[in-house]
Design a protein around this motif. Structure first.
Motif, PDB file in Angstrom:
ATOM      1  N   ILE A   1      -5.520   5.797  -8.721  1.00  0.00           N
ATOM      2  CA  ILE A   1      -5.562   5.451  -7.299  1.00  0.00           C
ATOM      3  C   ILE A   1      -6.910   5.828  -6.689  1.00  0.00           C
ATOM      4  O   ILE A   1      -7.436   6.915  -6.924  1.00  0.00           O
ATOM      5  CB  ILE A   1      -4.422   6.157  -6.549  1.00  0.00           C
ATOM      6  CG1 ILE A   1      -3.063   5.637  -7.032  1.00  0.00           C
ATOM      7  CG2 ILE A   1      -4.569   5.954  -5.034  1.00  0.00           C
ATOM      8  CD1 ILE A   1      -1.874   6.403  -6.486  1.00  0.00           C
TER       9      ILE A   1
ATOM     10  N   LEU B   1      -5.673  -0.044   0.015  1.00  0.00           N
ATOM     11  CA  LEU B   1      -5.843   1.004  -0.978  1.00  0.00           C
ATOM     12  C   LEU B   1      -6.168   0.323  -2.293  1.00  0.00           C
ATOM     13  O   LEU B   1      -5.839  -0.849  -2.500  1.00  0.00           O
ATOM     14  CB  LEU B   1      -4.581   1.856  -1.103  1.00  0.00           C
ATOM     15  CG  LEU B   1      -4.240   2.722   0.120  1.00  0.00           C
ATOM     16  CD1 LEU B   1      -2.943   3.484  -0.116  1.00  0.00           C
ATOM     17  CD2 LEU B   1      -5.367   3.692   0.461  1.00  0.00           C
TER      18      LEU B   1
ATOM     19  N   SER C   1       0.799  -1.223   0.000  1.00  0.00           N
ATOM     20  CA  SER C   1       0.000   0.000   0.000  1.00  0.00           C
ATOM     21  C   SER C   1       0.833   1.274   0.000  1.00  0.00           C
ATOM     22  O   SER C   1       0.295   2.355  -0.242  1.00  0.00           O
ATOM     23  CB  SER C   1      -0.954   0.008   1.205  1.00  0.00           C
ATOM     24  OG  SER C   1      -0.224   0.001   2.418  1.00  0.00           O
TER      25      SER C   1
ATOM     26  N   ASP D   1      -8.030   6.130  -2.970  1.00  0.00           N
ATOM     27  CA  ASP D   1      -7.461   6.083  -1.619  1.00  0.00           C
ATOM     28  C   ASP D   1      -8.529   5.797  -0.569  1.00  0.00           C
ATOM     29  O   ASP D   1      -9.702   5.545  -0.879  1.00  0.00           O
ATOM     30  CB  ASP D   1      -6.686   7.371  -1.311  1.00  0.00           C
ATOM     31  CG  ASP D   1      -7.588   8.600  -1.172  1.00  0.00           C
ATOM     32  OD1 ASP D   1      -8.826   8.461  -1.203  1.00  0.00           O
ATOM     33  OD2 ASP D   1      -7.040   9.712  -1.027  1.00  0.00           O
TER      34      ASP D   1
ATOM     35  N   GLN E   1      -7.621   8.100   5.533  1.00  0.00           N
ATOM     36  CA  GLN E   1      -7.195   8.258   4.150  1.00  0.00           C
ATOM     37  C   GLN E   1      -6.145   7.222   3.767  1.00  0.00           C
ATOM     38  O   GLN E   1      -6.051   6.789   2.620  1.00  0.00           O
ATOM     39  CB  GLN E   1      -6.632   9.667   3.969  1.00  0.00           C
ATOM     40  CG  GLN E   1      -6.306  10.051   2.540  1.00  0.00           C
ATOM     41  CD  GLN E   1      -5.657  11.425   2.478  1.00  0.00           C
ATOM     42  OE1 GLN E   1      -4.587  11.638   3.041  1.00  0.00           O
ATOM     43  NE2 GLN E   1      -6.314  12.362   1.818  1.00  0.00           N
ATOM     44  N   SER E   2      -5.369   6.777   4.733  1.00  0.00           N
ATOM     45  CA  SER E   2      -4.293   5.816   4.495  1.00  0.00           C
ATOM     46  C   SER E   2      -4.800   4.415   4.178  1.00  0.00           C
ATOM     47  O   SER E   2      -4.007   3.542   3.818  1.00  0.00           O
ATOM     48  CB  SER E   2      -3.367   5.758   5.708  1.00  0.00           C
ATOM     49  OG  SER E   2      -4.097   5.351   6.861  1.00  0.00           O
ATOM     50  N   GLY E   3      -6.101   4.178   4.331  1.00  0.00           N
ATOM     51  CA  GLY E   3      -6.657   2.871   3.990  1.00  0.00           C
ATOM     52  C   GLY E   3      -7.075   2.012   5.168  1.00  0.00           C
ATOM     53  O   GLY E   3      -7.523   0.883   4.975  1.00  0.00           O
TER      54      GLY E   3
ATOM     55  N   ARG F   1      -4.609  -2.399   6.281  1.00  0.00           N
ATOM     56  CA  ARG F   1      -4.908  -1.328   5.337  1.00  0.00           C
ATOM     57  C   ARG F   1      -5.292  -1.909   3.982  1.00  0.00           C
ATOM     58  O   ARG F   1      -4.873  -2.999   3.619  1.00  0.00           O
ATOM     59  CB  ARG F   1      -3.693  -0.427   5.109  1.00  0.00           C
ATOM     60  CG  ARG F   1      -3.244   0.382   6.294  1.00  0.00           C
ATOM     61  CD  ARG F   1      -2.161   1.354   5.859  1.00  0.00           C
ATOM     62  NE  ARG F   1      -1.573   2.051   6.981  1.00  0.00           N
ATOM     63  CZ  ARG F   1      -0.781   3.108   6.872  1.00  0.00           C
ATOM     64  NH1 ARG F   1      -0.491   3.577   5.666  1.00  0.00           N
ATOM     65  NH2 ARG F   1      -0.279   3.688   7.938  1.00  0.00           N
TER      66      ARG F   1
END
Length: 444
Positions: free
Chosen positions: A255, A247, A218, A257, A326-328, A245
């Protein structure tokens, strides 16, 4: 000794900062704090899992030694995702769980995180109590009261059966590339997606102990983007080292996200009537575009500090049904007590299959504002973040951006970094403002 616990457990360079001796002591201290609260007869049990790092074998042995020395049975579940340890802690009715992983960090690092009863992450007070117990003098059990180590051979199967419950439509029409980061997802993710009916192309799924997160997963989406285009897949999913996570990339390699994933899932759950109070929980790092999209969809957004533990606290406090970062890291409390990347991937593909829409179509409900994040390495992140010159630079930028953007400056929870995040109407403005603030941070 400084404060050991960061935003997600104890992390450091394995065998240098995070030594076997420290791992043993942490396990003993965790046993004293967490097992003492357990009711019932018989020895307490702790679930112990790890990711694929070579140092995980060493630290697993140390953790099991510490647990058994404290009179706790260690139930080893092997290489499994972090959310599997959380789920299995509840499934096996264990007193607590221990996951050995440094998530998305490079291979030389490792970490130890605890889950309390039911598989919930610990509150700050519990972590403080464990740290305080590190040097406490206690009498160790002897004879038959010493803990035992055993293996749960069915652990992965139990976890995968649990994941299957989120899919309500066969994923037979979906072809997915999954980047397993040579980590804890390497067995679990392909099996979960195939069981749900998807055609799966697995990449970075051959761990050797040293290649976890190495140019894949990710944090390095170029590999899954290229593979999606090469195989003509419908989407790609990328996990991190411990698979909490997820993504995504759409069929063109664009992408998607964590914010866009949450937008898709929130509208899906709202349509199904399962989004409690029509509310999504997100962190301050989420793009303004998510807030705008949710307002348009009639969904409220509750904002927390950075870290999935704070998302979890808000979810539990308000009884909400969806949250994430937001990072997954995405949390669906009806299926898990923590972020679960594989669960997220299944939910996303289920929405695709049930609507017949592509990921690009589904994600188009959100239009992200240009966002720039600059990480500035400093000697003391907390002192620098509070410096007057830094505060003035932020205030000046906020005045310049007005309602068309925002500035978020914060110390990292795991490293000596100050993170400067700027959103603006244009990418050029966001970059210019972020660089200007970063220069002030570096000089502070």
């Amino acid at each position: 000794m400084g404060h050991l616990f960061g935003t997600d457990g104890v992390r450091g360079l394995a065998n240098a900062d995070l030594t076997p001796e420290l791992a043993l002591s942490l396990a003993q201290a965790g046993a004293r704090v967490l097992a003492s609260a357990r009711s019932g007869s018989g020895r307490p049990v702790a679930v112990v899992g790890r990711d694929t790092r070579a140092s995980g074998e060493m630290l697993e042995a140390a953790v099991c030694a510490g647990l058994t020395a404290a009179g706790v049975d260690a139930l080893r579940v092997g290489v499994v995702p972090t959310p599997a340890v959380a789920y299995l802690t509840d499934h096996y009715d264990a007193a607590f769980g221990v996951m050995i992983s440094a998530s998305h960090n490079p291979m030389p690092d490792n970490g130890i995180k605890f889950f309390g009863p039911g598989g919930h992450k610990l509150a700050d007070a519990a972590e403080d109590a464990i740290e305080s117990a590190l040097d406490a003098a206690v009498q160790r059990p002897t004879g038959e009261d010493v803990g035992r180590v055993r293996d749960a051979d069915d652990a992965l199967d139990v976890y995968l059966r649990h994941l299957a419950g989120i899919v309500h439509t066969s994923l037979n029409p979906v072809t997915v590339v999954v980047d397993c980061a040579h980590g804890a997802a390497y067995l679990a993710a392909p099996r979960a997606y195939r069981t749900a009916g998807a055609t799966v192309i697995a990449i970075s799924a051959d761990p050797d102990g040293n290649n976890i997160n190495d140019g894949c997963g990710s944090t390095h989406l170029d590999q899954v983007q290229a593979a999606v285009r090469e195989y003509g897949a419908d989407l790609g999913l990328a996990h991190d080292g411990d698979a909490d996570r997820c993504l995504a990339v759409d069929a063109t390699g664009e992408i998607v996200d964590g914010d866009a994933i949450m937008a898709v899932l929130a509208t899906s759950m709202k349509d199904a009537g399962t989004l409690s109070d029509n509310t999504l929980v997100a962190t301050v790092m989420s793009n303004l575009g998510l807030h705008l999209a949710m307002t348009e969809a009639g969904i409220a957004v509750r904002t927390t500090g950075v870290g999935d533990r704070y998302v979890l606290e808000e979810l539990r406090a308000g009884g909400y049904a969806l949250g994430g970062e937001q990072s997954g890291h995405v949390v669906i409390p009806s299926y898990g007590t923590t972020g679960d990347g594989i669960l997220t991937g299944l939910a996303l593909m289920d929405r695709m299959a049930s609507t017949g829409k592509s990921l690009a179509e589904l994600a188009s409900i959100m239009h992200a504002l240009p966002q720039v994040l600059i990480n500035v390495r400093v000697a003391d992140k907390n002192v620098v973040a509070q410096a007057e010159s830094v505060k003035q630079a932020v205030a000046l930028a906020e005045g310049e951006l007005g309602a068309t953007g925002r500035v978020l400056l914060r110390p990292s929870g795991t490293e000596q970094l100050v993170r400067v995040m700027v959103e603006a109407a244009t990418a050029e403005q966001a970059q210019s403002v972020a660089e200007r603030i970063a220069a002030v941070v570096e000089a502070a």
